[in-house]
Design a protein around this motif. Structure first.
Motif, PDB file in Angstrom:
ATOM      1  N   PRO A  61       0.784  -1.232   0.000  1.00  0.00           N
ATOM      2  CA  PRO A  61       0.000   0.000   0.000  1.00  0.00           C
ATOM      3  C   PRO A  61       0.820   1.289   0.000  1.00  0.00           C
ATOM      4  O   PRO A  61       0.263   2.377   0.071  1.00  0.00           O
ATOM      5  CB  PRO A  61      -0.818  -0.119   1.290  1.00  0.00           C
ATOM      6  N   VAL A  91      -5.335   0.478   0.061  1.00  0.00           N
ATOM      7  CA  VAL A  91      -5.497  -0.871   0.593  1.00  0.00           C
ATOM      8  C   VAL A  91      -4.630  -1.835  -0.196  1.00  0.00           C
ATOM      9  O   VAL A  91      -4.643  -1.836  -1.430  1.00  0.00           O
ATOM     10  CB  VAL A  91      -6.981  -1.307   0.508  1.00  0.00           C
ATOM     11  N   GLU A  96      -2.955  -1.557   4.982  1.00  0.00           N
ATOM     12  CA  GLU A  96      -3.493  -0.332   4.398  1.00  0.00           C
ATOM     13  C   GLU A  96      -2.678   0.833   4.932  1.00  0.00           C
ATOM     14  O   GLU A  96      -1.971   0.701   5.934  1.00  0.00           O
ATOM     15  CB  GLU A  96      -4.974  -0.139   4.721  1.00  0.00           C
TER      16      GLU A  96
END
Length: 105
Positions: A61, A91, A96
């Motif tokens: 991410p 994400v 994330e």
């Protein structure tokens, strides 16, 4: 997902969700995002604030330079119309990143 999807969460003045809108779909490595269209959609929903969301099919991410530049462009365009950019979330696979938490916003 095996391809990138860029979405916007529209919020009202009390920060309640108005709608989640998938705006752009790309390939395994990128998607084209148009700040004008993001702001146009926000105006159509009478949005007070937005949260940007997209995925990285690679699983990592970490924001790219183009992710950072695009976020800045959207924030500038939205702010000119009184729309607040609360965050941009990327994400990955099991991970994330929040631009706000990471200090990018």
């Amino acid at each position: 997902l095996e391809h990138e999807v860029f979405a916007v969460i529209h919020l009202d003045a009390q920060h309640r969700v108005i709608e989640y809108v998938e705006m752009f779909r790309g390939t395994v490595t990128q998607t084209s995002v148009y700040p004008r269209e993001v702001v146009k959609e926000a105006m159509a929903h009478n949005t007070a604030a937005i949260v940007l969301v997209h995925n990285h099919p690679s699983g990592d991410p970490t924001p790219s330079q183009s992710d950072l530049a695009m976020t800045d462009q959207i924030q500038t365009a939205a702010a000119a119309l009184g729309i607040v950019l609360h965050d941009h979330l990327i994400v990955g696979k099991g991970r994330e990143i929040s631009f706000r938490a990471a200090g990018y916003l």
